[in-house]
Motif scaffolding. Structure first.
Motif, PDB file in Angstrom:
ATOM      1  N   MET A   1      -8.087   5.271  -0.876  1.00 19.51           N
ATOM      2  CA  MET A   1      -7.564   4.692   0.034  1.00 19.51           C
ATOM      3  C   MET A   1      -7.828   5.793   1.187  1.00 19.51           C
ATOM      4  O   MET A   1      -7.679   6.491   1.337  1.00 19.51           O
ATOM      5  N   THR A   2      -8.525   4.978   2.581  1.00 18.08           N
ATOM      6  CA  THR A   2      -8.490   5.548   3.895  1.00 18.08           C
ATOM      7  C   THR A   2      -7.705   4.298   4.774  1.00 18.08           C
ATOM      8  O   THR A   2      -7.473   3.325   5.104  1.00 18.08           O
ATOM      9  N   ASN A   3      -7.439   5.428   5.640  1.00 16.60           N
ATOM     10  CA  ASN A   3      -6.734   4.769   6.567  1.00 16.60           C
ATOM     11  C   ASN A   3      -7.338   4.429   8.000  1.00 16.60           C
ATOM     12  O   ASN A   3      -8.206   5.631   8.385  1.00 16.60           O
ATOM     13  N   ILE A   4      -7.490   2.732   8.953  1.00 17.70           N
ATOM     14  CA  ILE A   4      -8.077   3.087   9.692  1.00 17.70           C
ATOM     15  C   ILE A   4      -7.230   3.689  10.462  1.00 17.70           C
ATOM     16  O   ILE A   4      -6.416   3.378  10.869  1.00 17.70           O
TER      17      ILE A   4
ATOM     18  N   THR B   1      -1.590   1.035  10.770  1.00 21.50           N
ATOM     19  CA  THR B   1      -1.220   1.684   9.089  1.00 21.50           C
ATOM     20  C   THR B   1      -1.991   0.188   8.428  1.00 21.50           C
ATOM     21  O   THR B   1      -1.239   0.570   6.544  1.00 21.50           O
ATOM     22  N   LEU B   2      -2.999   0.403   7.897  1.00 22.45           N
ATOM     23  CA  LEU B   2      -4.100  -0.256   7.237  1.00 22.45           C
ATOM     24  C   LEU B   2      -4.997   0.623   6.207  1.00 22.45           C
ATOM     25  O   LEU B   2      -5.602   1.729   7.263  1.00 22.45           O
ATOM     26  N   ASP B   3      -4.903   0.376   5.099  1.00 24.30           N
ATOM     27  CA  ASP B   3      -5.295   1.438   4.479  1.00 24.30           C
ATOM     28  C   ASP B   3      -5.806   1.277   3.406  1.00 24.30           C
ATOM     29  O   ASP B   3      -5.773  -0.018   3.338  1.00 24.30           O
ATOM     30  N   VAL B   4      -7.547   1.056   3.417  1.00 27.76           N
ATOM     31  CA  VAL B   4      -8.167  -0.094   2.846  1.00 27.76           C
ATOM     32  C   VAL B   4      -9.314   1.387   2.200  1.00 27.76           C
ATOM     33  O   VAL B   4      -9.777   2.095   1.795  1.00 27.76           O
ATOM     34  N   PHE B   5     -10.021   0.318   1.299  1.00 28.41           N
ATOM     35  CA  PHE B   5     -10.744   0.460  -0.197  1.00 28.41           C
ATOM     36  C   PHE B   5     -12.080   0.583   0.491  1.00 28.41           C
ATOM     37  O   PHE B   5     -12.757   0.651   1.442  1.00 28.41           O
TER      38      PHE B   5
ATOM     39  N   ARG C   1      -2.653  -8.650  13.569  1.00 28.15           N
ATOM     40  CA  ARG C   1      -1.892  -7.166  13.452  1.00 28.15           C
ATOM     41  C   ARG C   1      -2.601  -6.044  14.112  1.00 28.15           C
ATOM     42  O   ARG C   1      -2.534  -5.595  14.962  1.00 28.15           O
ATOM     43  N   HIS C   2      -4.561  -6.167  13.706  1.00 30.01           N
ATOM     44  CA  HIS C   2      -5.368  -5.264  14.773  1.00 30.01           C
ATOM     45  C   HIS C   2      -6.272  -6.610  14.890  1.00 30.01           C
ATOM     46  O   HIS C   2      -6.030  -7.384  14.403  1.00 30.01           O
TER      47      HIS C   2
END
Length: 310
Positions: free
Chosen positions: A1-4, A8-12, A147-148
């Motif tokens: 996972m990588t944080n945007i 606080t969003l971590d995405v595939f 959220r964003h």
């Protein structure tokens, strides 16, 4: 996972595109693809209110509705980062405050959720003052309905102006850009736009990551392909396209992986790109793109693809 960055969003590393849901994939097929994507660890799905208005008999919102039914059926809302967009659906094709408010409420209803994780301006609206657009997005963030916020299809000057307005007014600022970017379409993003994204620490989520399917390798001179996207993909059947396919062929064979995964891995390795967006009509198509998540191309392989596509 990588944080945007800035969230606080971590995405595939692979964002699943929902533009085929309600178009070339019915609800049952869409559920199967979503299930397989989630089973592989995927948590990032991209849709829009305009998906799939272009299909005869549809009015838009079909993709959001299918995604919402899947989230409800699987009870996994908190595990999925949901991205959707406003600004291109007929009757909601502007970014004035009233449109953004109404479109967001409609998207929330179709998705069956109480908040949207990442809400995009689908395209720039130069007729509406940026301060009005950004204030409307900010209000949704303050209310917890979004959220964003993010931008899609913005030019570098307009994106820079939007970020400056948000900073000046204290509004929630765009955290990401969704541009058209792939091995066959590079000049529109590389350079001024990519530099701005890097400077402002935004995340880039490229769409048409497989050039409408061309980079899967199924479109070749003389090949008869029955696909809704074949006309668009056929535009790349030239000398440059042949060079790119040749490089993809060899690198895919060397890794024992599909060409589509190699094309996505090249894109994921580019500066500013957090996760390319790619769609799959079937679980078989999904299996062609998922390997990109664990595929590490060598510097030489990346250079070869960059050179072939120049």
């Amino acid at each position: 996972m990588t944080n945007i960055s800035g969230t606080t969003l971590d995405v595939f590393p692979l964002c699943l595109g929902g533009n085929v849901f309600g178009w070339t994939a019915g609800e049952e097929e869409s559920f199967a693809v979503l299930d397989a994507y989630a089973a592989a660890g995927g948590n990032f799905v991209d849709t829009a209110d305009v998906y799939t208005e272009w299909v005869e008999g549809n009015s838009g919102g079909e993709s959001e509705t299918i995604l919402g039914r899947w989230l409800a059926a699987r009870g996994n809302r908190d595990e999925i980062v949901v991205a959707t967009k406003v600004g291109m659906l007929s009757g909601y094709d502007s970014l004035d405050a009233r449109t953004i408010r109404s479109a967001a409420e409609n998207s929330l209803r179709r998705l069956g959720v109480d908040h949207i994780d990442l809400y995009y301006a689908h395209r720039d609206d130069e007729k509406t003052p940026l301060v009005e657009t950004l204030a409307a997005f900010d209000a949704l963030v303050k209310e917890g309905k979004v959220r964003h916020v993010a931008a899609s299809n913005y030019s570098a000057p307009r994106l820079a102006e939007a970020l400056a307005v948000s900073d000046r007014e204290g509004f929630a600022r765009f955290v990401a850009l969704q541009p058209e970017y792939n091995l066959m379409e590079r000049p529109k993003y590389e350079g001024e736009l990519a530099d701005l994204v890097a400077q402002e620490k935004l995340a880039s989520f490229p769409y048409f990551a497989l050039a409408s399917g061309f980079l899967t390798g199924k479109y070749r001179p003389g090949a008869e392909i029955s696909s809704a996207r074949s006309g668009r993909a056929a535009q790349y059947l030239d000398e440059r396209g042949a060079r790119v396919l040749g490089a993809l062929d060899e690198i895919a064979r060397a890794h024992g992986t599909p060409m589509a995964a190699v094309a996505l891995a090249w894109l994921a390795a580019q500066p500013t790109v957090v996760a390319p967006i790619a769609s799959a009509r079937t679980t078989e198509q999904l299996a062609e793109i998922l390997p990109m998540v664990d595929l590490a191309l060598t510097p030489e392989e990346l250079d070869r693809l960059t050179t072939a596509s120049s």
